[in-house]
Design an enzyme around this catalytic site. Structure first.
Site, PDB file in Angstrom:
ATOM      1  N   THR A  23       0.845  -1.208   0.000  1.00 51.03           N
ATOM      2  CA  THR A  23       0.000   0.000   0.000  1.00 51.03           C
ATOM      3  C   THR A  23       0.868   1.241   0.000  1.00 51.03           C
ATOM      4  OG1 THR A  23      -0.102   0.174   2.407  1.00 51.03           O
ATOM      5  CG2 THR A  23      -1.911  -1.003   1.331  1.00 51.03           C
ATOM      6  N   GLU A  27       1.356   9.024   4.368  1.00 51.44           N
ATOM      7  CA  GLU A  27       2.572   9.182   5.154  1.00 51.44           C
ATOM      8  C   GLU A  27       3.669   8.196   4.776  1.00 51.44           C
ATOM      9  OE1 GLU A  27       3.559  11.151   8.004  1.00 51.44           O
ATOM     10  OE2 GLU A  27       2.090  12.464   7.076  1.00 51.44           O
ATOM     11  N   ARG A  29       4.776   4.004   2.926  1.00 52.62           N
ATOM     12  CA  ARG A  29       4.535   2.850   2.053  1.00 52.62           C
ATOM     13  C   ARG A  29       4.749   1.579   2.835  1.00 52.62           C
ATOM     14  NH1 ARG A  29       8.817   5.475  -1.869  1.00 52.62           N
ATOM     15  NH2 ARG A  29       7.706   7.434  -2.095  1.00 52.62           N
ATOM     16  N   LEU A  30       4.018   0.548   2.426  1.00 59.34           N
ATOM     17  CA  LEU A  30       4.116  -0.724   3.105  1.00 59.34           C
ATOM     18  C   LEU A  30       4.559  -1.771   2.088  1.00 59.34           C
ATOM     19  CD1 LEU A  30       2.877  -3.490   4.332  1.00 59.34           C
ATOM     20  CD2 LEU A  30       3.364  -1.768   6.059  1.00 59.34           C
ATOM     21  N   LYS A  45       7.503  -1.035   6.891  1.00 59.33           N
ATOM     22  CA  LYS A  45       6.752   0.223   6.846  1.00 59.33           C
ATOM     23  C   LYS A  45       7.770   1.338   6.682  1.00 59.33           C
ATOM     24  CE  LYS A  45       3.051   2.493   9.348  1.00 59.33           C
ATOM     25  NZ  LYS A  45       2.022   2.349  10.383  1.00 59.33           N
ATOM     26  N   ASP A 150      -6.221   6.056  16.049  1.00 59.81           N
ATOM     27  CA  ASP A 150      -6.695   6.051  14.654  1.00 59.81           C
ATOM     28  C   ASP A 150      -7.434   4.744  14.355  1.00 59.81           C
ATOM     29  OD1 ASP A 150      -7.101   6.854  12.018  1.00 59.81           O
ATOM     30  OD2 ASP A 150      -5.096   6.268  11.348  1.00 59.81           O
TER      31      ASP A 150
HETATM   32  N1  LIG Z   1       2.268  -6.211   9.722  1.00 62.02           N
HETATM   33  C1  LIG Z   1       1.506  -6.215   8.633  1.00 62.02           C
HETATM   34  N2  LIG Z   1       1.238  -7.373   7.991  1.00 62.02           N
HETATM   35  C2  LIG Z   1       0.489  -7.377   6.861  1.00 62.02           C
HETATM   36  N3  LIG Z   1      -0.072  -6.272   6.314  1.00 62.02           N
HETATM   37  C3  LIG Z   1       0.142  -5.100   6.915  1.00 62.02           C
HETATM   38  C4  LIG Z   1       0.936  -4.995   8.109  1.00 62.02           C
HETATM   39  N4  LIG Z   1       0.981  -3.704   8.475  1.00 62.02           N
HETATM   40  C5  LIG Z   1       0.249  -3.033   7.574  1.00 62.02           C
HETATM   41  N5  LIG Z   1      -0.268  -3.843   6.627  1.00 62.02           N
HETATM   42  C6  LIG Z   1      -1.103  -3.454   5.464  1.00 62.02           C
HETATM   43  O1  LIG Z   1      -0.684  -2.173   5.012  1.00 62.02           O
HETATM   44  C7  LIG Z   1      -1.710  -1.192   5.190  1.00 62.02           C
HETATM   45  C8  LIG Z   1      -1.093   0.120   5.651  1.00 62.02           C
HETATM   46  O2  LIG Z   1      -0.398  -0.065   6.876  1.00 62.02           O
HETATM   47  P1  LIG Z   1      -0.614   0.893   8.114  1.00 62.02           P
HETATM   48  O3  LIG Z   1       0.253   0.436   9.238  1.00 62.02           O
HETATM   49  O4  LIG Z   1      -2.082   1.000   8.398  1.00 62.02           O
HETATM   50  O5  LIG Z   1      -0.010   2.270   7.595  1.00 62.02           O
HETATM   51  P2  LIG Z   1      -0.674   3.666   7.162  1.00 62.02           P
HETATM   52  O6  LIG Z   1      -0.143   4.630   8.163  1.00 62.02           O
HETATM   53  O7  LIG Z   1      -0.178   3.896   5.775  1.00 62.02           O
HETATM   54  O8  LIG Z   1      -2.184   3.535   7.231  1.00 62.02           O
HETATM   55  C9  LIG Z   1      -2.685  -1.822   6.188  1.00 62.02           C
HETATM   56  O9  LIG Z   1      -3.998  -1.353   6.019  1.00 62.02           O
HETATM   57  C10 LIG Z   1      -2.562  -3.306   5.863  1.00 62.02           C
HETATM   58  O10 LIG Z   1      -3.363  -3.643   4.740  1.00 62.02           O
END
Ligand SMILES: Nc1ncnc2c1ncn2[C@@H]1O[C@H](COP(=O)(O)OP(=O)(O)O)[C@@H](O)[C@H]1O
Ligand SMILES: [Mg+2]
Length: 255
Positions: A23, A27, A29-30, A45, A150
């Site tokens: 994603t 803020e 990228r994941l 992250k 959040d």
């Molecule tokens: N540890 C994880 N394992 C698998 N997917 C994850 C994990 N952390 C985040 N994601 C995926 O990535 C997306 C964005 O991560 P998030 O921590 O919510 O960051 P942001 O601040 O961009 O919202 C999440 O909605 C989820 O789909």
């Protein structure tokens, strides 16, 4: 496939498994990649530098957010709350390497389960049970003195098996509401035992839920019902939630 962005330096070293961009948020990228061995999946992250911010301020903010998320995740783990484990972090490089949580965001699973249904949602026992598990997960987190900051259905995963049994491949079936709630994205979380902070946490989720899943608003009460039984002050928090809602309403009337 790593997307159209330059990879963060940590992912530029030769890697047996190509990082995948999962994603791209406002803020950060994941990425899905691996940690130590090619068969241990992990989530990276990454908060890239923001060219529009003053560089010193940007570095300070990034450092603060990364460290704060890492600390609160570790604290939750110690208390037995289901959140991703922290494998490594680099507050200067702007990244946090986390345990990969298989499954899908709760938002996705709820929407799959709703499909195009317009009625009968109030009687859907499976969905209602999911809502109660969400309430329990939030209550357990609040009970150990953590507020999320959040809460949305995108910041919770529905993970098909307990984390320690997972190979990383069990992503679960479309529409399946079984599995464990894993709270993620604790970048705005903080330690607090205040009734007010907990009530605001619930209010944020209530509002987010109403706009993300308007047809399922009628079963949101299940979240609160389950929350009520999770710790001693939970009923007081729910009472406070009524005040918070009232203030929210007044504020939206004023402008
Ligand atoms: N540890 C994880 N394992 C698998 N997917 C994850 C994990 N952390 C985040 N994601 C995926 O990535 C997306 C964005 O991560 P998030 O921590 O919510 O960051 P942001 O601040 O961009 O919202 C999440 O909605 C989820 O789909
Ligand atoms: Mg998020």
């Amino acid at each position: 496939m790593s997307g159209d962005f330059p990879l963060p330096p940590i992912l530029q070293t030769p890697c047996s498994s190509e990082p995948v961009l999962v994603t791209q948020g406002a803020e950060g990228r994941l990425y899905k990649t691996t940690y130590l061995t090619p068969n241990l999946p992990c989530a990276l992250k990454y908060r890239p530098p923001k060219p529009w911010r003053h560089p010193t301020l940007d570095a300070r903010l990034t450092k603060h957010r990364i460290l704060s998320e890492a600390r609160i995740l570790s604290r939750c783990r110690k208390e037995g709350i289901r959140v991703p484990g922290v494998y490594a972090s680099d507050e200067v490089g702007g990244w946090l390497m986390l345990e990969w949580v298989p499954g899908a965001p709760v938002r996705v699973r709820i929407n799959e389960a709703l499909g195009d249904r317009q009625c009968g949602i109030e009687e859907d026992e499976e969905l209602k049970y999911l809502m109660r598990r969400i309430g329990k997960a939030i209550g357990d987190m609040h009970a150990v003195g953590v507020v999320h900051g959040d809460l949305t259905t995108s910041n919770m995963m529905l993970s098909p098996k307990p984390l320690n049994e997972v190979s990383g491949e069990a992503e679960g079936e479309k529409g399946c509401l079984e599995g464990e709630i894993v709270i993620i994205d604790l970048g705005l979380a903080s330690g607090s035992l205040l009734i007010e902070d907990r009530a605001v946490d619930l209010y944020v989720l209530e509002r987010a839920f109403g706009s993300t899943h308007p047809r399922a608003e009628c079963i949101f009460d299940q979240v609160l019902e389950a929350y009520k039984g999770t710790f001693k002050q939970a009923p007081v928090v729910l009472k406070k939630l009524e005040d918070v809602r009232m203030r929210g309403r007044k504020r939206s009337m004023i402008g």
